[in-house]
Write a protein that holds these residues in place. Structure first.
Motif, PDB file in Angstrom:
ATOM      1  N   THR A 708      15.059 -17.581  47.670  1.00  0.00           N
ATOM      2  CA  THR A 708      16.032 -18.663  47.481  1.00  0.00           C
ATOM      3  C   THR A 708      16.047 -19.043  46.006  1.00  0.00           C
ATOM      4  OG1 THR A 708      15.714 -19.529  49.719  1.00  0.00           O
ATOM      5  CG2 THR A 708      16.673 -21.010  48.098  1.00  0.00           C
ATOM      6  N   ALA A 709      17.277 -19.255  45.492  1.00  0.00           N
ATOM      7  CA  ALA A 709      17.401 -19.600  44.075  1.00  0.00           C
ATOM      8  C   ALA A 709      18.627 -20.480  43.899  1.00  0.00           C
ATOM      9  CB  ALA A 709      17.527 -18.327  43.239  1.00  0.00           C
ATOM     10  N   ILE A 710      18.940 -20.857  42.670  1.00  0.00           N
ATOM     11  CA  ILE A 710      20.118 -21.651  42.334  1.00  0.00           C
ATOM     12  C   ILE A 710      21.061 -20.751  41.519  1.00  0.00           C
ATOM     13  CG2 ILE A 710      21.021 -23.700  41.195  1.00  0.00           C
ATOM     14  CD1 ILE A 710      19.265 -24.178  43.697  1.00  0.00           C
ATOM     15  N   ALA A 711      22.338 -20.708  41.924  1.00  0.00           N
ATOM     16  CA  ALA A 711      23.321 -19.862  41.245  1.00  0.00           C
ATOM     17  C   ALA A 711      24.405 -20.737  40.623  1.00  0.00           C
ATOM     18  CB  ALA A 711      23.941 -18.886  42.239  1.00  0.00           C
ATOM     19  N   LEU A 712      24.714 -20.485  39.374  1.00  0.00           N
ATOM     20  CA  LEU A 712      25.772 -21.220  38.676  1.00  0.00           C
ATOM     21  C   LEU A 712      27.131 -20.526  38.811  1.00  0.00           C
ATOM     22  CD1 LEU A 712      23.885 -22.216  35.407  1.00  0.00           C
ATOM     23  CD2 LEU A 712      24.241 -23.582  37.489  1.00  0.00           C
ATOM     24  N   ARG A 713      27.147 -19.383  39.453  1.00  0.00           N
ATOM     25  CA  ARG A 713      28.387 -18.642  39.647  1.00  0.00           C
ATOM     26  C   ARG A 713      28.256 -17.779  40.910  1.00  0.00           C
ATOM     27  NH1 ARG A 713      25.148 -15.661  36.427  1.00  0.00           N
ATOM     28  NH2 ARG A 713      25.143 -13.377  36.678  1.00  0.00           N
ATOM     29  N   VAL A 714      29.375 -17.282  41.402  1.00  0.00           N
ATOM     30  CA  VAL A 714      29.375 -16.354  42.533  1.00  0.00           C
ATOM     31  C   VAL A 714      29.404 -14.934  41.972  1.00  0.00           C
ATOM     32  CG1 VAL A 714      30.707 -15.511  44.483  1.00  0.00           C
ATOM     33  CG2 VAL A 714      30.496 -17.969  44.092  1.00  0.00           C
ATOM     34  N   ASP A 715      28.364 -14.168  42.275  1.00  0.00           N
ATOM     35  CA  ASP A 715      28.254 -12.827  41.696  1.00  0.00           C
ATOM     36  C   ASP A 715      27.301 -12.007  42.556  1.00  0.00           C
ATOM     37  OD1 ASP A 715      27.781 -10.547  40.109  1.00  0.00           O
ATOM     38  OD2 ASP A 715      28.086 -11.681  38.263  1.00  0.00           O
ATOM     39  N   HIS A 716      27.691 -10.776  42.919  1.00  0.00           N
ATOM     40  CA  HIS A 716      26.805  -9.932  43.737  1.00  0.00           C
ATOM     41  C   HIS A 716      25.561  -9.521  42.963  1.00  0.00           C
ATOM     42  CE1 HIS A 716      29.015  -6.843  41.413  1.00  0.00           C
ATOM     43  NE2 HIS A 716      27.918  -6.135  41.538  1.00  0.00           N
ATOM     44  N   ARG A 717      25.629  -9.550  41.640  1.00  0.00           N
ATOM     45  CA  ARG A 717      24.496  -9.097  40.839  1.00  0.00           C
ATOM     46  C   ARG A 717      23.319 -10.068  40.879  1.00  0.00           C
ATOM     47  NH1 ARG A 717      28.203  -7.862  35.663  1.00  0.00           N
ATOM     48  NH2 ARG A 717      29.089  -9.805  36.492  1.00  0.00           N
ATOM     49  N   LEU A 718      23.501 -11.216  41.546  1.00  0.00           N
ATOM     50  CA  LEU A 718      22.391 -12.155  41.684  1.00  0.00           C
ATOM     51  C   LEU A 718      21.392 -11.698  42.736  1.00  0.00           C
ATOM     52  CD1 LEU A 718      24.431 -15.477  41.476  1.00  0.00           C
ATOM     53  CD2 LEU A 718      23.113 -14.363  39.665  1.00  0.00           C
ATOM     54  N   GLY A 719      21.761 -10.688  43.535  1.00  0.00           N
ATOM     55  CA  GLY A 719      20.814 -10.103  44.481  1.00  0.00           C
ATOM     56  C   GLY A 719      19.884  -9.131  43.777  1.00  0.00           C
ATOM     57  N   ASP A 720      18.746  -8.828  44.403  1.00  0.00           N
ATOM     58  CA  ASP A 720      17.736  -7.967  43.776  1.00  0.00           C
ATOM     59  C   ASP A 720      17.861  -6.509  44.204  1.00  0.00           C
ATOM     60  OD1 ASP A 720      16.630 -10.132  42.485  1.00  0.00           O
ATOM     61  OD2 ASP A 720      15.313 -10.614  44.167  1.00  0.00           O
ATOM     62  N   ARG A 721      18.806  -6.185  45.104  1.00  0.00           N
ATOM     63  CA  ARG A 721      18.913  -4.813  45.618  1.00  0.00           C
ATOM     64  C   ARG A 721      20.309  -4.271  45.360  1.00  0.00           C
ATOM     65  NH1 ARG A 721      16.293  -4.883  51.628  1.00  0.00           N
ATOM     66  NH2 ARG A 721      16.405  -2.638  51.310  1.00  0.00           N
ATOM     67  N   ASP A 722      20.441  -2.939  45.486  1.00  0.00           N
ATOM     68  CA  ASP A 722      21.735  -2.287  45.303  1.00  0.00           C
ATOM     69  C   ASP A 722      22.475  -2.093  46.615  1.00  0.00           C
ATOM     70  OD1 ASP A 722      21.355  -2.053  42.545  1.00  0.00           O
ATOM     71  OD2 ASP A 722      20.232  -0.177  42.779  1.00  0.00           O
ATOM     72  N   GLU A 723      21.771  -2.110  47.739  1.00  0.00           N
ATOM     73  CA  GLU A 723      22.407  -1.903  49.036  1.00  0.00           C
ATOM     74  C   GLU A 723      21.558  -2.564  50.123  1.00  0.00           C
ATOM     75  OE1 GLU A 723      20.607   2.575  49.939  1.00  0.00           O
ATOM     76  OE2 GLU A 723      22.687   2.359  49.255  1.00  0.00           O
ATOM     77  N   TYR A 724      22.185  -2.710  51.307  1.00  0.00           N
ATOM     78  CA  TYR A 724      21.515  -3.289  52.473  1.00  0.00           C
ATOM     79  C   TYR A 724      20.950  -4.680  52.177  1.00  0.00           C
ATOM     80  CZ  TYR A 724      21.659   1.476  54.400  1.00  0.00           C
ATOM     81  OH  TYR A 724      22.073   2.700  54.848  1.00  0.00           O
ATOM     82  N   PHE A 725      21.804  -5.570  51.667  1.00  0.00           N
ATOM     83  CA  PHE A 725      21.347  -6.924  51.431  1.00  0.00           C
ATOM     84  C   PHE A 725      22.502  -7.897  51.708  1.00  0.00           C
ATOM     85  CE2 PHE A 725      23.232  -5.827  47.358  1.00  0.00           C
ATOM     86  CZ  PHE A 725      23.834  -7.005  46.923  1.00  0.00           C
ATOM     87  N   GLY A 726      22.148  -9.171  51.835  1.00  0.00           N
ATOM     88  CA  GLY A 726      23.136 -10.206  52.059  1.00  0.00           C
ATOM     89  C   GLY A 726      22.875 -11.411  51.165  1.00  0.00           C
ATOM     90  N   LEU A 727      23.959 -12.159  50.887  1.00  0.00           N
ATOM     91  CA  LEU A 727      23.853 -13.374  50.071  1.00  0.00           C
ATOM     92  C   LEU A 727      24.567 -14.506  50.791  1.00  0.00           C
ATOM     93  CD1 LEU A 727      24.805 -11.929  46.532  1.00  0.00           C
ATOM     94  CD2 LEU A 727      22.497 -12.226  47.465  1.00  0.00           C
TER      95      LEU A 727
END
Length: 820
Positions: A708-727
């Motif tokens: 869990t973190a705080i995001a200042l924008r909507v961006d898929h790059r805020l995830g730590d994986r390249d595939e098989y993940f959700g935000l």
């Protein structure tokens, strides 16, 4: 490699008695499924260009068995309906044979007694892929190729009475390197169910000892003549060929000469073949020996020419009969939910073509598949131009982007099948372009392949690679653009064509292969899809007029399995856009369009239509009635203060009227802000991980976040994986002013946006990057925001934009986003 046929197998007899057959279970059928039975199955004459009166159709129930690749059966497993592939419902089996297994067929038949003084040929219109044939235990021939017709002389293997025919087929599908088109063992996305075994008509034909084998008919409209070359199996040189051309039953010309000789027939005042006038001349061919006819056949030809040349404005164009004709047509992949590669009936096959004509198209691109010859005869008679693809092969290359093949056996087979495709179809006037490669699939040695095609048929154009990996060769420069068309420009020596664009669609419940389907751009309803199609057609007509564009291919005529981007549903029951609307769009007649960004309003709204062209006017209604020439005339924007349905229609001075467009405007109350106590900048971001592929958004509330973190924008790059993940982004958006706000959600793969707990934009599912939008009326203040996203595999993207009162479309600034 040759296989021996066990005597026990050769002695097996077909099942007798009344056939007990029914289609196998299928996710979807067509209206023609119930017309198919063992006694009524693809009964049309299979070779329209070289027609003889006597023939026997062997379609119907055969016995079948599936064995290991190096084995033969001792018994058969049941009955299969030929010519439907074993994977199809109409075969009665619906089984995937698999690349390591062999499919066996057995059929009993009798030869008519009247054929006893002639040779007997056994014809196969199409068998995928490697075929071996035995008659009465004697091997009569073998063949490799999944799309070309072939025949064996079975005379020496015949016996008195009942004949026993056995056929063995092996098909590696996508485990091999042979041409296979879009067939795969595990279908999904743009690849579809495999096709194994016999999928074209099987038939018998009697011929004399010396017979007509084939002919070439080459029209020359500039010199008003037809050149005919007739091939026979004559050997002693005493035979004579006589060729007669007819127009509506009257003799036009006659010529005679030796087999293999070029015979020239004058065709004065030629009536030219075109989509607007698909006139066909009849052709009679006779083979004579010592003045007596020993064989004869009937055919036909069209007087037409295809070429490239400059128009009056200097654009290099595709020309038909020396004139520019803009070629517009759909991608046609030739799949059927009940028969897969094989249309259930000839009426079904004709239906697709009738719909193409009704939609105002004048062309189709037959995509990485070759149809039986009856298909092209229908195109000849209906006046439909055909771009014919060569089915792609999985030919490995030495390095990425290399044009040098690494597998000589694979390229040899590809070139053999490519040459057969051209040789067996080059008489059809409807075919105007050969396409050896699609999007670089199996592409190699491009320049040499073009020369191979031109050497085999110098009368047609060659599109060496439709989309991608353009090597600068061929007659056209061809780009693919999804979903919006982005046409190329002509260049020196090559005309500009758009080989694929579009992919619009929507899912029609009850008419889909699966519950989940995809498209390059899916819409909620017919009206919105139609409007987008008209937008694209407007772009293309402008490019044809002002940018030198010569042709465009729309993806596609029907849905196919999970791909729901067809103009027709897969079962051909629903037209997602009315054919008349498409035909009007081809003529540049478009329905009125409002300029309003949203279909909701708070107090009142001004309805404005996009300006019409000179000589056009808009009539509209606000009471739900159909607009006529006596309805309200639109001159400027008008105000509505209650929920209203506006219908509008464009009228031209020449009496042409557009389709009716419908717009629903709903008066709504803005949502009040939600109470918020302590907040901090940014959205709360929960990241979820999965070991398997999600196909839809999961219930994130039932899952434990990996972080869990705080995001200042909507961006898929805020995830730590390249595939098989959700935000999951959660928090608030601070709206500066009361009004209607639009939210624009783009993602690859699935996403969903909720404002104050209500879904505003739903972009769920596995798909490429695409935008979904929604509008909501909000009071000034703070409103809850939740955005869910998941990434499967492959491409990935996620963006969120908005607009509103005094705000142009842009990303949501960080200072407007908060969390508890």
């Amino acid at each position: 490699m040759r296989y021996s046929l066990p005597l026990a197998l050769a002695a097996l007899a077909a099942c007798g008695g009344e056939p007990d057959w029914r289609p196998a279970q299928s996710p979807l059928t067509t209206r023609w499924t119930e017309d198919v039975s063992p006694s009524h199955v693809r009964s049309e004459y299979p070779r329209p260009m070289l027609r003889r009166d006597e023939w026997v159709n062997l379609n119907g129930l055969w016995q079948y068995a599936v064995t290991a690749r190096d084995s033969s059966p001792e018994t058969y497993q049941g009955q299969i309906l030929v010519p439907f592939p074993i994977e199809s419902a109409l075969s009665g089996v619906a089984d995937t044979a698999g690349p390591e297994r062999r499919l066996w067929y057995s059929k009993e038949f009798e030869v008519p007694r009247s054929w006893s003084d002639r040779r007997v040929l056994l014809h196969f219109e199409a068998v995928d892929w490697e075929t071996h044939v035995w008659l009465n235990g004697q091997e009569v021939g073998g063949h490799r190729g999944g799309y070309d017709p072939f025949a064996f002389d079975i005379t020496d293997a015949l016996r008195d009475g009942t004949q026993q025919l056995t056929v063995a087929v092996w098909d590696p599908t996508n485990a091999g390197t042979q041409p296979r088109g879009k067939q795969v063992r595990e279908p999904g996305g743009i690849f579809y169910t495999s096709v194994t075994g016999i999928w074209g008509t099987v038939w018998l034909e009697p011929v004399p000892e010396v017979a007509i084998q084939d002919y070439r008919a080459v029209p020359d409209i500039d010199e008003h003549r037809l050149t005919v070359i007739v091939e026979t199996d004559a050997t002693n040189g005493d035979e004579l060929i006589e060729v007669t051309a007819f127009a509506d039953g009257s003799v036009v010309a006659r010529a005679d000469g030796a087999p293999g000789e070029s015979l020239e027939l004058p065709v004065p005042q030629s009536r030219l073949w075109s989509p607007d006038d698909p006139f066909l001349y009849d052709l009679d061919i006779r083979l004579l020996y010592e003045g007596q006819p020993i064989d004869s056949a009937r055919g036909y030809f069209g007087m037409r020419k295809v070429s490239i040349g400059e128009d009056e404005r200097g654009f290099l164009r595709l020309l038909l009969n020396n004139e520019f004709v803009f070629q517009s047509g759909p991608l046609d992949q030739g799949y059927w939910p009940d028969g897969l590669y094989t249309a259930p009936t000839e009426e079904a096959l004709a239906y697709d073509l009738e719909m193409i004509k009704a939609m105002g198209f004048n062309m189709l691109r037959k995509h990485v598949k070759v149809e039986p010859r009856t298909f092209y005869s229908l195109c000849d008679r209906m006046g439909i131009l055909v771009w014919q693809d060569m089915p792609n092969a999985d030919i490995p290359l030495q390095s990425p982007g290399s044009d040098v093949p690494a597998d000589s056996a694979a390229t040899s087979q590809f070139e053999t099948e490519l040459r057969r495709l051209v040789e067996t179809h080059r008489n059809h006037p409807s075919i105007v372009m050969w396409v050896p490669f699609n999007e670089g699939w199996g592409q190699y040695d491009s320049e040499r392949i073009i020369e191979l095609v031109r050497e085999t048929d110098p009368t047609r154009l060659v599109n060496h690679a439709s989309g991608w990996y353009d090597r600068g060769f061929g007659d056209v420069i061809d780009l693919h653009s999804y979903p919006a068309p982005r046409p190329p420009e002509p260049e020196a020596g090559r005309a500009a064509v758009l080989g694929e664009y579009g992919g619009l669609g929507f899912n029609v419940p009850g008419h889909t292969w699966t519950e989940e389907g995809w498209g390059y751009a899916l819409f909620p309803d017919r009206e919105s899809m139609t409007q987008r199609f008209e937008d694209y057609m407007e772009t293309l007509l402008a490019a044809a007029r002002d940018g030198g564009l010569s042709a465009a291919v729309y993806t596609q005529i029907t849905d196919i399995e999970t791909e729901n981007n067809g103009l027709l549903t897969y079962d051909r029951e629903i037209a997602k856009i009315e054919p008349e609307a498409i035909a009007l769009a081809h003529r540049g007649v478009f329905a009125p369009r409002v300029t309003n960004r949203a279909s909701i309003f708070i107090d009142e709204a001004i309805v404005e239509f996009r300006p019409s062209a000179p000589g056009e006017l808009i009539r509209y209604t606000t009471d739900g009635r159909y607009p006529t020439e006596r309805s309200l005339r639109y001159d400027s924007g008008f105000t509505i203060s209650e929920s209203t349905i506006v219908k509008a229609r464009l009228f031209r001075e020449d009496g042409t009227a557009s389709r009716v467009s419908t717009f629903s405007f709903e008066k709504t109350q803005p949502r009040p802000p939600v109470p918020v106590h302590e907040t901090a900048p940014g959205l709360r971001l929960d990241t979820f991980e999965s070991d398997s592929l999600w196909r839809r958004l999961p219930d994130f509330g039932a899952l434990t976040p990996a972080s869990t973190a705080i995001a200042l924008r909507v961006d898929h790059r805020l995830g730590d994986r390249d595939e098989y993940f959700g935000l999951r982004f959660e928090g608030y958006i601070d709206v500066p002013q009361t009004g209607v706000y639009g939210f624009y959600l783009t993602s690859d793969d699935g996403s969903r946006l909720l404002i104050d707990g209500q879904v505003v934009a739903d972009n769920d599912g596995i798909h490429g990057a695409r935008e979904r939008s929604g509008f909501v009326a909000l009071e000034a203040g703070t409103h809850s925001l939740e955005l869910q996203f998941f990434q499967g595999a492959g491409g990935v993207s996620l963006t969120l934009a908005f607009d509103g009162p005094g705000i142009d479309k842009r990303g949501i600034p960080a200072e407007m986003l908060f969390h508890d």
